[in-house]
Design a protein around this motif. Structure first.
Motif, PDB file in Angstrom:
ATOM      1  N   LYS A   1      34.308  47.446  62.027  1.00  0.00           N
ATOM      2  CA  LYS A   1      33.803  47.437  60.855  1.00  0.00           C
ATOM      3  C   LYS A   1      34.852  47.941  59.818  1.00  0.00           C
ATOM      4  O   LYS A   1      34.378  48.752  58.920  1.00  0.00           O
ATOM      5  CB  LYS A   1      32.421  47.897  60.671  1.00  0.00           C
ATOM      6  N   LYS A   2      36.003  47.578  59.854  1.00  0.00           N
ATOM      7  CA  LYS A   2      37.224  47.926  58.975  1.00  0.00           C
ATOM      8  C   LYS A   2      37.376  46.971  57.758  1.00  0.00           C
ATOM      9  O   LYS A   2      37.450  45.651  58.102  1.00  0.00           O
ATOM     10  CB  LYS A   2      38.303  48.336  59.597  1.00  0.00           C
ATOM     11  N   GLN A   3      37.560  47.518  56.731  1.00  0.00           N
ATOM     12  CA  GLN A   3      37.929  46.336  55.733  1.00  0.00           C
ATOM     13  C   GLN A   3      39.428  46.263  55.562  1.00  0.00           C
ATOM     14  O   GLN A   3      40.300  47.178  55.490  1.00  0.00           O
ATOM     15  CB  GLN A   3      37.494  46.901  54.261  1.00  0.00           C
ATOM     16  N   VAL A   4      39.851  44.937  55.811  1.00  0.00           N
ATOM     17  CA  VAL A   4      41.150  44.409  55.830  1.00  0.00           C
ATOM     18  C   VAL A   4      41.282  43.218  54.743  1.00  0.00           C
ATOM     19  O   VAL A   4      40.554  42.826  54.196  1.00  0.00           O
ATOM     20  CB  VAL A   4      41.578  44.207  57.169  1.00  0.00           C
ATOM     21  N   GLU A   5      42.634  43.065  54.665  1.00  0.00           N
ATOM     22  CA  GLU A   5      43.054  41.990  54.140  1.00  0.00           C
ATOM     23  C   GLU A   5      43.101  40.642  54.981  1.00  0.00           C
ATOM     24  O   GLU A   5      43.713  40.929  56.081  1.00  0.00           O
ATOM     25  CB  GLU A   5      44.478  42.091  53.188  1.00  0.00           C
ATOM     26  N   ILE A   6      42.955  39.525  54.461  1.00  0.00           N
ATOM     27  CA  ILE A   6      42.977  38.432  55.515  1.00  0.00           C
ATOM     28  C   ILE A   6      43.618  37.078  54.532  1.00  0.00           C
ATOM     29  O   ILE A   6      43.188  37.048  53.590  1.00  0.00           O
ATOM     30  CB  ILE A   6      41.587  37.909  55.966  1.00  0.00           C
ATOM     31  N   ALA A   7      44.502  36.371  55.140  1.00  0.00           N
ATOM     32  CA  ALA A   7      45.043  35.352  54.618  1.00  0.00           C
ATOM     33  C   ALA A   7      45.863  34.495  55.615  1.00  0.00           C
ATOM     34  O   ALA A   7      45.694  34.859  56.932  1.00  0.00           O
ATOM     35  CB  ALA A   7      45.976  35.715  53.610  1.00  0.00           C
ATOM     36  N   CYS A   8      46.489  33.552  55.374  1.00  0.00           N
ATOM     37  CA  CYS A   8      47.560  32.819  56.101  1.00  0.00           C
ATOM     38  C   CYS A   8      48.660  33.713  56.474  1.00  0.00           C
ATOM     39  O   CYS A   8      49.572  34.237  55.417  1.00  0.00           O
ATOM     40  CB  CYS A   8      47.836  31.473  55.298  1.00  0.00           C
ATOM     41  N   GLY A   9      48.983  33.901  57.798  1.00  0.00           N
ATOM     42  CA  GLY A   9      50.169  34.755  58.105  1.00  0.00           C
ATOM     43  C   GLY A   9      51.506  34.360  57.477  1.00  0.00           C
ATOM     44  O   GLY A   9      52.606  35.193  57.016  1.00  0.00           O
ATOM     45  N   GLU A  10      51.490  32.843  57.684  1.00  0.00           N
ATOM     46  CA  GLU A  10      53.021  32.456  57.132  1.00  0.00           C
ATOM     47  C   GLU A  10      53.113  32.481  55.655  1.00  0.00           C
ATOM     48  O   GLU A  10      53.853  32.743  55.177  1.00  0.00           O
ATOM     49  CB  GLU A  10      53.115  31.010  57.813  1.00  0.00           C
ATOM     50  N   CYS A  11      51.913  31.972  55.087  1.00  0.00           N
ATOM     51  CA  CYS A  11      52.141  31.702  53.629  1.00  0.00           C
ATOM     52  C   CYS A  11      52.024  32.646  52.833  1.00  0.00           C
ATOM     53  O   CYS A  11      52.901  33.070  51.786  1.00  0.00           O
ATOM     54  CB  CYS A  11      50.907  30.608  53.219  1.00  0.00           C
ATOM     55  N   MET A  12      51.059  33.724  53.107  1.00  0.00           N
ATOM     56  CA  MET A  12      50.914  34.953  52.265  1.00  0.00           C
ATOM     57  C   MET A  12      51.377  36.298  52.794  1.00  0.00           C
ATOM     58  O   MET A  12      51.668  37.084  52.072  1.00  0.00           O
ATOM     59  CB  MET A  12      49.318  35.188  51.947  1.00  0.00           C
ATOM     60  N   PHE A  13      51.567  36.334  54.274  1.00  0.00           N
ATOM     61  CA  PHE A  13      52.127  37.563  54.810  1.00  0.00           C
ATOM     62  C   PHE A  13      53.540  37.638  55.138  1.00  0.00           C
ATOM     63  O   PHE A  13      53.935  38.526  55.475  1.00  0.00           O
ATOM     64  CB  PHE A  13      51.345  38.105  55.938  1.00  0.00           C
ATOM     65  N   LYS A  14      54.207  36.442  54.926  1.00  0.00           N
ATOM     66  CA  LYS A  14      55.330  36.242  55.217  1.00  0.00           C
ATOM     67  C   LYS A  14      55.864  36.429  56.830  1.00  0.00           C
ATOM     68  O   LYS A  14      56.831  36.904  57.059  1.00  0.00           O
ATOM     69  CB  LYS A  14      56.391  36.822  54.490  1.00  0.00           C
ATOM     70  N   MET A  15      54.872  35.962  57.566  1.00  0.00           N
ATOM     71  CA  MET A  15      55.033  36.349  59.140  1.00  0.00           C
ATOM     72  C   MET A  15      55.736  35.051  59.470  1.00  0.00           C
ATOM     73  O   MET A  15      55.511  33.917  59.316  1.00  0.00           O
ATOM     74  CB  MET A  15      53.805  36.444  59.867  1.00  0.00           C
TER      75      MET A  15
ATOM     76  N   ALA B   1      41.902  25.815  53.932  1.00  0.00           N
ATOM     77  CA  ALA B   1      42.945  26.814  54.042  1.00  0.00           C
ATOM     78  C   ALA B   1      43.876  26.503  52.652  1.00  0.00           C
ATOM     79  O   ALA B   1      44.298  27.395  52.098  1.00  0.00           O
ATOM     80  CB  ALA B   1      43.667  27.097  55.075  1.00  0.00           C
ATOM     81  N   HIS B   2      43.951  25.125  52.058  1.00  0.00           N
ATOM     82  CA  HIS B   2      44.830  25.084  51.192  1.00  0.00           C
ATOM     83  C   HIS B   2      44.141  24.890  49.739  1.00  0.00           C
ATOM     84  O   HIS B   2      44.775  24.341  48.684  1.00  0.00           O
ATOM     85  CB  HIS B   2      45.662  23.640  51.544  1.00  0.00           C
ATOM     86  N   ALA B   3      42.669  25.340  49.636  1.00  0.00           N
ATOM     87  CA  ALA B   3      42.085  25.069  48.332  1.00  0.00           C
ATOM     88  C   ALA B   3      42.456  26.059  47.659  1.00  0.00           C
ATOM     89  O   ALA B   3      43.363  26.921  47.914  1.00  0.00           O
ATOM     90  CB  ALA B   3      40.618  25.351  48.635  1.00  0.00           C
ATOM     91  N   ASP B   4      42.427  26.191  46.135  1.00  0.00           N
ATOM     92  CA  ASP B   4      42.606  27.148  45.380  1.00  0.00           C
ATOM     93  C   ASP B   4      42.454  28.702  45.878  1.00  0.00           C
ATOM     94  O   ASP B   4      43.312  29.446  45.713  1.00  0.00           O
ATOM     95  CB  ASP B   4      42.083  27.341  44.013  1.00  0.00           C
ATOM     96  N   ASP B   5      41.398  28.811  46.295  1.00  0.00           N
ATOM     97  CA  ASP B   5      40.942  30.164  46.891  1.00  0.00           C
ATOM     98  C   ASP B   5      41.090  30.280  48.643  1.00  0.00           C
ATOM     99  O   ASP B   5      40.565  31.107  49.161  1.00  0.00           O
ATOM    100  CB  ASP B   5      39.617  30.527  46.569  1.00  0.00           C
ATOM    101  N   GLY B   6      41.651  29.325  49.058  1.00  0.00           N
ATOM    102  CA  GLY B   6      41.913  29.233  50.554  1.00  0.00           C
ATOM    103  C   GLY B   6      42.932  30.271  50.922  1.00  0.00           C
ATOM    104  O   GLY B   6      43.706  30.873  50.165  1.00  0.00           O
ATOM    105  N   PHE B   7      43.291  30.526  52.118  1.00  0.00           N
ATOM    106  CA  PHE B   7      43.833  31.818  52.835  1.00  0.00           C
ATOM    107  C   PHE B   7      45.377  31.202  52.666  1.00  0.00           C
ATOM    108  O   PHE B   7      46.237  32.142  52.717  1.00  0.00           O
ATOM    109  CB  PHE B   7      43.556  31.881  54.263  1.00  0.00           C
ATOM    110  N   CYS B   8      45.907  30.179  52.483  1.00  0.00           N
ATOM    111  CA  CYS B   8      47.234  29.672  52.036  1.00  0.00           C
ATOM    112  C   CYS B   8      47.687  30.104  50.698  1.00  0.00           C
ATOM    113  O   CYS B   8      48.828  30.018  50.243  1.00  0.00           O
ATOM    114  CB  CYS B   8      47.459  28.400  52.512  1.00  0.00           C
ATOM    115  N   ASN B   9      46.603  30.233  49.765  1.00  0.00           N
ATOM    116  CA  ASN B   9      46.935  30.537  48.515  1.00  0.00           C
ATOM    117  C   ASN B   9      46.398  31.854  47.625  1.00  0.00           C
ATOM    118  O   ASN B   9      46.438  32.183  46.742  1.00  0.00           O
ATOM    119  CB  ASN B   9      46.223  29.335  47.593  1.00  0.00           C
ATOM    120  N   ALA B  10      45.521  32.568  48.580  1.00  0.00           N
ATOM    121  CA  ALA B  10      44.936  33.571  48.280  1.00  0.00           C
ATOM    122  C   ALA B  10      44.708  34.742  49.473  1.00  0.00           C
ATOM    123  O   ALA B  10      44.423  34.197  50.512  1.00  0.00           O
ATOM    124  CB  ALA B  10      43.542  33.510  47.645  1.00  0.00           C
ATOM    125  N   ILE B  11      44.781  36.083  49.178  1.00  0.00           N
ATOM    126  CA  ILE B  11      44.493  37.071  50.252  1.00  0.00           C
ATOM    127  C   ILE B  11      43.062  37.369  49.780  1.00  0.00           C
ATOM    128  O   ILE B  11      42.824  38.101  48.516  1.00  0.00           O
ATOM    129  CB  ILE B  11      45.736  38.120  50.054  1.00  0.00           C
TER     130      ILE B  11
END
Length: 117
Positions: free
Chosen positions: A31-45, A74-84
């Protein structure tokens, strides 16, 4: 023949002991609060597509057990490829990947629409 058997036994025990030492321990996340998003798009993995990832204590991990589109486009304005976004997760980190047992997205604040007169 006894020497050969003894040698094989010794070699097997040595290999088994070494193999057990090299197994990486899992790090449990509860139960840890973390950041979540697209690894490639937002975290540059590194990767070849859009894959779900979490950033735990500053380190990003690809997620196993959930897919990026499980939470909407994932590609919506608030999707994981555009927002963390923020999420509360439970699972464990094994071999550099997060094995998700649960992922609960935090509510996002919606922008208020201006009132029309």
């Amino acid at each position: 023949m006894k020497r050969l058997n003894l040698l094989l036994l010794f070699a097997t025990l040595t290999f088994t002991a070494y193999a057990q030492d090299t197994v990486k321990k899992a790090t449990k996340i509860e139960k840890k609060q973390v950041e979540i998003a697209c690894g490639e798009c937002m975290f540059k993995m590194p990767g070849k597509g859009c894959d779900l990832a979490v950033r735990i204590d500053g380190t990003p991990y690809f997620v196993d057990g959930r897919k990026i589109d499980d939470f909407g486009d994932a590609h919506a304005d608030d999707g994981f490829c555009n927002a963390i976004r923020k999420a509360t997760v439970t699972g464990e980190i094994v071999d550099g990947r997060f094995k998700a047992k649960s992922v609960q997205l935090a509510e996002t604040k919606k922008k208020e629409q201006p009132k029309s007169k």
